[in-house]
Design an enzyme around this catalytic site. Structure first.
Site, PDB file in Angstrom:
ATOM      1  N   ASP A   1      62.472   8.065 -70.397  1.00  0.00           N
ATOM      2  CA  ASP A   1      61.791   7.006 -69.651  1.00  0.00           C
ATOM      3  C   ASP A   1      61.295   7.242 -68.354  1.00  0.00           C
ATOM      4  OD1 ASP A   1      60.827   6.786 -72.445  1.00  0.00           O
ATOM      5  OD2 ASP A   1      61.106   5.251 -72.734  1.00  0.00           O
TER       6      ASP A   1
ATOM      7  N   GLU B   1      52.863  10.039 -73.959  1.00  0.00           N
ATOM      8  CA  GLU B   1      53.750   9.868 -73.759  1.00  0.00           C
ATOM      9  C   GLU B   1      54.567  10.788 -72.474  1.00  0.00           C
ATOM     10  OE1 GLU B   1      56.814   8.104 -75.385  1.00  0.00           O
ATOM     11  OE2 GLU B   1      55.709   6.468 -76.311  1.00  0.00           O
TER      12      GLU B   1
END
Ligand SMILES: [Zn+2]
Length: 131
Positions: free
Chosen positions: A59, A102
């Site tokens: 991430d 995402e």
């Protein structure tokens, strides 16, 4: 990739990289407590099922639904394939990936595969189905 982003003034610092089973279990359990199991399953992997446990997923930037609209979020989407990464959970592909959009979650698949996936605008699931 981070060097090129930085040279353009973008901050793609890593928010989350490798996670152990125990860490993923703690994250998942917390999300279930907060949102209930059904909702948590749309954005949080069960322990043993997270790509983060593979060490191939990261991430970066910001865990924020609007990250994909920011200059660095757009740059990440358009350029990460050059470094072998794909945006794993695309907008409009929720039914295929099983996860919500995402814009910060990238996964390493190698430059060749990443480039094909990016150019075709498909998910890893769709790529694996036809190849
Ligand atoms: Zn992630």
């Amino acid at each position: 990739m981070q060097n090129e982003a930085r040279s353009l003034g973008y901050n793609l610092s890593m928010v989350s990289g490798f996670r152990s089973y125990q860490t993923q279990q703690a994250i998942y359990n917390r999300n279930v407590l907060l949102d209930g199991e059904e909702l948590a399953n749309t954005y949080s992997a069960k322990p043993g099922e997270s790509e983060h446990q593979s060490g191939l997923a990261f991430d970066v930037g910001a865990i924020d639904d609007n990250f994909g609209e920011t200059p660095q979020g757009k740059w990440l989407h358009e350029n990460c394939h050059k470094y072998g990464f794909i945006l794993r959970y695309l907008k409009g592909k929720e039914d295929i990936t099983g996860y919500k959009y995402e814009p910060w979650h990238i996964r390493y698949v190698g430059v060749d595969v990443a480039t094909k996936i990016y150019q075709q605008g498909i998910t890893l699931e769709e790529y694996l189905e036809v190849n």
